[in-house]
Design a protein around this motif. Structure first.
Motif, short mmCIF file in Angstrom:
data_model
loop_
_atom_site.label_atom_id
_atom_site.label_comp_id
_atom_site.label_asym_id
_atom_site.label_seq_id
_atom_site.Cartn_x
_atom_site.Cartn_y
_atom_site.Cartn_z
N CYS A 124 0.84 -1.21 0.00
CA CYS A 124 0.00 0.00 0.00
C CYS A 124 0.87 1.25 0.00
O CYS A 124 1.98 1.24 0.53
CB CYS A 124 -0.91 0.03 1.23
SG CYS A 124 -2.05 -1.39 1.36
N TRP A 125 0.33 2.32 -0.57
CA TRP A 125 1.07 3.58 -0.63
C TRP A 125 0.10 4.75 -0.53
O TRP A 125 -1.10 4.60 -0.77
CB TRP A 125 1.91 3.66 -1.91
CG TRP A 125 1.13 3.60 -3.19
CD1 TRP A 125 0.75 4.64 -3.98
CD2 TRP A 125 0.65 2.41 -3.85
NE1 TRP A 125 0.06 4.20 -5.08
CE2 TRP A 125 -0.01 2.84 -5.03
CE3 TRP A 125 0.70 1.05 -3.56
CZ2 TRP A 125 -0.60 1.95 -5.91
CZ3 TRP A 125 0.10 0.16 -4.45
CH2 TRP A 125 -0.54 0.62 -5.61
N GLY A 126 0.62 5.90 -0.14
CA GLY A 126 -0.20 7.10 -0.04
C GLY A 126 -0.27 7.63 1.37
O GLY A 126 0.74 7.69 2.09
N TYR A 127 -1.47 7.98 1.82
CA TYR A 127 -1.74 8.69 3.06
C TYR A 127 -1.29 7.88 4.28
O TYR A 127 -1.78 6.77 4.52
CB TYR A 127 -3.22 9.01 3.14
CG TYR A 127 -3.66 9.88 4.27
CD1 TYR A 127 -3.01 11.07 4.58
CD2 TYR A 127 -4.76 9.52 5.05
CE1 TYR A 127 -3.45 11.87 5.62
CE2 TYR A 127 -5.20 10.31 6.09
CZ TYR A 127 -4.53 11.49 6.37
OH TYR A 127 -4.96 12.28 7.39
N ALA A 128 -0.40 8.45 5.10
CA ALA A 128 0.23 7.73 6.19
C ALA A 128 -0.78 7.19 7.21
O ALA A 128 -0.67 6.05 7.67
CB ALA A 128 1.25 8.63 6.90
N HIS A 129 -1.79 8.01 7.58
CA HIS A 129 -2.72 7.61 8.64
C HIS A 129 -3.57 6.41 8.24
O HIS A 129 -4.03 5.67 9.11
CB HIS A 129 -3.62 8.78 9.02
CG HIS A 129 -2.88 9.88 9.73
ND1 HIS A 129 -3.51 11.00 10.24
CD2 HIS A 129 -1.56 10.04 10.00
CE1 HIS A 129 -2.61 11.79 10.79
NE2 HIS A 129 -1.42 11.23 10.65
N ALA A 130 -3.78 6.21 6.94
CA ALA A 130 -4.56 5.06 6.49
C ALA A 130 -3.73 3.78 6.54
O ALA A 130 -4.29 2.68 6.49
CB ALA A 130 -5.07 5.29 5.07
N LEU A 131 -2.42 3.92 6.62
CA LEU A 131 -1.51 2.78 6.52
C LEU A 131 -0.79 2.49 7.84
O LEU A 131 0.00 1.55 7.92
CB LEU A 131 -0.47 3.02 5.42
CG LEU A 131 -1.04 3.39 4.05
CD1 LEU A 131 0.09 3.67 3.06
CD2 LEU A 131 -1.96 2.30 3.52
N GLY A 132 -1.02 3.30 8.86
CA GLY A 132 -0.36 3.10 10.12
C GLY A 132 1.11 3.50 10.11
O GLY A 132 1.91 2.95 10.86
N LEU A 133 1.46 4.46 9.27
CA LEU A 133 2.84 4.90 9.13
C LEU A 133 3.00 6.31 9.68
O LEU A 133 2.03 7.06 9.82
CB LEU A 133 3.27 4.86 7.66
CG LEU A 133 3.15 3.50 6.96
CD1 LEU A 133 3.46 3.66 5.48
CD2 LEU A 133 4.06 2.48 7.60
N ALA A 134 4.25 6.68 9.96
CA ALA A 134 4.53 8.02 10.46
C ALA A 134 4.55 9.05 9.34
O ALA A 134 4.25 10.23 9.54
CB ALA A 134 5.86 8.04 11.21
N ASP A 135 4.91 8.62 8.12
CA ASP A 135 4.99 9.51 6.97
C ASP A 135 4.28 8.88 5.78
O ASP A 135 4.14 7.65 5.70
CB ASP A 135 6.46 9.78 6.60
CG ASP A 135 7.22 10.47 7.71
OD1 ASP A 135 6.79 11.57 8.11
OD2 ASP A 135 8.22 9.90 8.19
N ASN A 136 3.88 9.74 4.85
CA ASN A 136 3.27 9.24 3.63
C ASN A 136 4.24 8.33 2.89
O ASN A 136 5.45 8.53 2.92
CB ASN A 136 2.85 10.40 2.72
CG ASN A 136 1.77 11.26 3.35
OD1 ASN A 136 1.02 10.80 4.20
ND2 ASN A 136 1.71 12.51 2.95
N ARG A 137 3.70 7.34 2.20
CA ARG A 137 4.53 6.36 1.50
C ARG A 137 4.40 6.57 -0.01
O ARG A 137 3.30 6.54 -0.55
CB ARG A 137 4.08 4.95 1.87
CG ARG A 137 4.80 3.83 1.17
CD ARG A 137 6.22 3.68 1.66
NE ARG A 137 6.27 3.49 3.12
CZ ARG A 137 7.38 3.21 3.77
NH1 ARG A 137 8.52 3.08 3.11
NH2 ARG A 137 7.37 3.08 5.08
N GLY A 138 5.53 6.82 -0.68
CA GLY A 138 5.52 6.96 -2.13
C GLY A 138 5.75 8.37 -2.62
O GLY A 138 5.72 8.61 -3.82
N ASP A 139 6.02 9.32 -1.70
CA ASP A 139 6.26 10.70 -2.12
C ASP A 139 7.74 11.08 -2.03
O ASP A 139 8.09 12.23 -2.22
CB ASP A 139 5.42 11.68 -1.29
CG ASP A 139 5.72 11.60 0.20
OD1 ASP A 139 6.48 10.69 0.61
OD2 ASP A 139 5.18 12.44 0.95
N SER A 140 8.61 10.09 -1.78
CA SER A 140 10.05 10.34 -1.73
C SER A 140 10.77 9.15 -2.37
O SER A 140 10.27 8.02 -2.31
CB SER A 140 10.55 10.52 -0.29
OG SER A 140 9.94 11.64 0.31
#
Length: 328
Positions: free
Chosen positions: A23-39
């Motif tokens: 999964c990638w995108g909005y961090a809060h939907a994925l349980g991550l501290a930062d968005n995934r896929g924008d770096s």
């Protein structure tokens, strides 16, 4: 795809039994501290995979901050979800199964921003108003909120949009609904749409699509080729009927609801509904070609024109509606 994230089901590794998501995108939907896929360097082999447990993923559904998978493990099927609980002190909840209080097997899902609808093989559709509050608050929570869709025979397919869903019965009949504030079942924009939808005498829906406030169906009947009818909120001509009048009340549905004039006799094979525009994919003599109508503010119609909408007047539909110029 959710509102701000996307997920892909991965084929299992040799010898593995567990289903996985990337999964990638909005961090809060994925349980991550930062968005995934924008770096750079965040995807590929460095990509953390989400373990959905044993089984095979049959389909996915996603809302604003949640994702659900329909997983089959042997003869058993269940819906497993993860995401962030809305309201109050928000926190992320890892993968858990949802107990719908039935032994019937689920076979289809449709997601809205905060709502989830699941069709079961007993013919019932169970719908959740606010997924975070109703599902992601305790492991194996029992879900009491449900909608038993009164369609003749069993439900064959579901589609979902921002807030609305539609179910199609085995006889081609339709019923559409929305979740109002607080999770009540109705329709936010068009109250009549929570009732069974009539497409016209002798017509039945073979597929459908929705954005939540607007619905489209590919219909069959006496005509030689499958055609399109759209109803609901007619923002910037998005219904494609040559005006900007909403089609919500019963007197504007059924035989009174016009077909979308697409300017070709080729059958429509697929339909997709966006926030304020719609696209159709053709078969037959126009196989592989696409036409889009509604708001053209950002070039979303593919007409090659700036700030040009199609569908609000009759001289923008039919032969006046251009095909999207796709690569060969």
């Amino acid at each position: 795809m959710g509102a701000r994230h996307a997920c892909a089901a991965l084929a299992p590794l040799p010898g593995e039994r567990n289903a996985r998501l990337a999964c990638w995108g909005y961090a809060h939907a994925l349980g991550l501290a930062d968005n995934r896929g924008d770096s750079p360097g965040e995807l590929g082999d460095a990509w953390p995979k989400i373990d959905m447990g044993e089984g095979t993923i049959l389909s996915l559904a996603a809302g604003i901050k949640y994702t659900c998978a329909l997983v089959e493990d042997g003869a058993a099927r269940e819906v497993r979800c993860f995401g962030e609980i809305p309201g109050g002190k928000e926190h992320f909840v890892p993968v858990q199964a949802v107990d719908f209080g039935t032994k019937a097997r689920p076979f289809a899902m449709a997601a809205g921003n905060l709502s989830l609808s699941v069709a079961f093989e007993d013919g019932h559709v169970r719908s959740l108003g606010v997924v975070g509050k109703d599902v992601l608050d305790a492991p194996n929570t029992h879900v009491g909120t449900e909608l038993l869709v009164p369609l003749p025979g069993r439900t064959l397919a579901l589609v979902g949009g921002a807030g609305g869903s539609c179910a199609r019965g085995e006889d081609g009949s339709l019923r559409c609904w929305d979740f109002l504030d607080g999770g009540a079942i109705g329709h936010r924009h068009c109250p009549v749409l929570s009732a069974p939808i009539s497409l016209g005498k002798g017509l039945r829906a073979v597929s459908m699509a929705t954005s939540g406030s607007r619905f489209c169906a590919i219909v069959e009947g006496e005509s030689a080729a499958p055609r399109v009818k759209c109803w609901g909120i007619n923002q910037l001509g998005a219904l494609g009927v040559g005006d900007d009048l909403d089609r919500c009340k019963s007197e504007s549905l059924g035989d009174a609801l016009p077909f979308v004039d697409l300017g070709t006799n080729s059958p429509v094979e697929e339909i997709a509904v966006g926030a304020s525009h719609t696209c159709a994919l053709f078969g037959g003599a126009d196989a592989g070609r696409v036409k889009c109508w509604g708001a053209g503010i950002f070039g979303e119609l593919g007409s090659g024109e700036k700030n040009r909408s199609y569908g609000r007047s009759s001289d923008t539909m039919g032969s006046h509606l251009p095909f999207v110029s796709l690569p060969r």
